[in-house]
Design a protein around this motif. Sequence first.
Motif, short mmCIF file in Angstrom:
data_model
loop_
_atom_site.label_atom_id
_atom_site.label_comp_id
_atom_site.label_asym_id
_atom_site.label_seq_id
_atom_site.Cartn_x
_atom_site.Cartn_y
_atom_site.Cartn_z
N ALA A 62 0.82 -1.22 0.00
CA ALA A 62 0.00 0.00 0.00
C ALA A 62 0.85 1.27 0.00
CB ALA A 62 -0.95 0.00 1.20
N HIS A 63 2.09 1.16 0.48
CA HIS A 63 2.96 2.34 0.50
C HIS A 63 4.33 2.05 -0.14
CE1 HIS A 63 5.64 1.12 3.82
NE2 HIS A 63 4.59 0.47 4.26
N GLU A 64 4.38 1.08 -1.05
CA GLU A 64 5.66 0.71 -1.64
C GLU A 64 6.30 1.84 -2.44
OE1 GLU A 64 5.85 -2.31 -4.79
OE2 GLU A 64 3.68 -2.10 -4.97
N ASP A 65 5.50 2.77 -2.95
CA ASP A 65 6.07 3.90 -3.70
C ASP A 65 6.87 4.83 -2.79
OD1 ASP A 65 3.58 4.50 -2.53
OD2 ASP A 65 3.32 6.23 -3.83
N GLU A 66 6.68 4.74 -1.49
CA GLU A 66 7.42 5.56 -0.53
C GLU A 66 8.75 4.91 -0.13
OE1 GLU A 66 4.78 6.01 2.75
OE2 GLU A 66 3.17 6.82 1.51
N ILE A 67 8.93 3.64 -0.47
CA ILE A 67 10.14 2.91 -0.09
C ILE A 67 11.21 3.18 -1.14
CG2 ILE A 67 11.15 0.63 0.34
CD1 ILE A 67 8.29 -0.27 1.14
N ARG A 68 12.29 3.80 -0.72
CA ARG A 68 13.39 4.17 -1.63
C ARG A 68 14.57 3.25 -1.42
NH1 ARG A 68 9.95 6.48 -4.33
NH2 ARG A 68 9.32 8.59 -3.85
N VAL A 69 15.03 2.62 -2.49
CA VAL A 69 16.17 1.71 -2.44
C VAL A 69 17.01 1.94 -3.69
CG1 VAL A 69 16.93 -0.69 -2.42
CG2 VAL A 69 14.89 -0.01 -1.15
N THR A 70 18.32 1.99 -3.51
CA THR A 70 19.22 2.06 -4.65
C THR A 70 19.57 0.64 -5.07
OG1 THR A 70 20.16 4.13 -3.84
CG2 THR A 70 21.44 2.92 -5.47
N ARG A 71 19.32 0.34 -6.32
CA ARG A 71 19.56 -1.02 -6.82
C ARG A 71 21.05 -1.29 -6.89
NH1 ARG A 71 16.21 -4.44 -8.93
NH2 ARG A 71 16.82 -6.05 -10.38
N LEU A 72 21.45 -2.47 -6.41
CA LEU A 72 22.84 -2.88 -6.45
C LEU A 72 23.11 -3.62 -7.75
CD1 LEU A 72 23.26 -4.19 -2.81
CD2 LEU A 72 23.91 -1.97 -3.71
N VAL A 73 24.27 -3.38 -8.32
CA VAL A 73 24.66 -4.09 -9.55
C VAL A 73 26.00 -4.77 -9.30
CG1 VAL A 73 23.39 -2.66 -11.17
CG2 VAL A 73 25.66 -1.97 -10.47
N ALA A 74 26.18 -5.92 -9.92
CA ALA A 74 27.44 -6.66 -9.75
C ALA A 74 28.58 -5.88 -10.41
CB ALA A 74 27.32 -8.03 -10.40
N ALA A 75 29.73 -5.87 -9.75
CA ALA A 75 30.90 -5.14 -10.27
C ALA A 75 31.62 -5.93 -11.34
CB ALA A 75 31.85 -4.82 -9.13
#
Length: 75
Positions: A62-75
């Motif tokens: 219901a509030h997932e648009d408020e959850i901020r996460v930076t996506r991790l990418v493999a180096a």
Amino acid sequence: MASRPDKKKDRFAGLFLWANGKVKAPGSASADMAIRFEKAFGVKADTLMRMQSAYEMAQARAHEDEIRVTRLVAA
């Protein structure tokens, strides 16, 4: 013929969700309460736990648009 929902089971499941939200103990309080409800009312603890998980996911969605996460990418 379509299957009818079990109103008694729904009532106890709703009571479980309400009571589970009132418990503030960490760890397995939810599982312990589910087993108590199973013994008291005959509703399977596994079913109650699945319902609790679905409820919690619905609350988070219901509030997932408020959850901020930076996506991790493999180096």
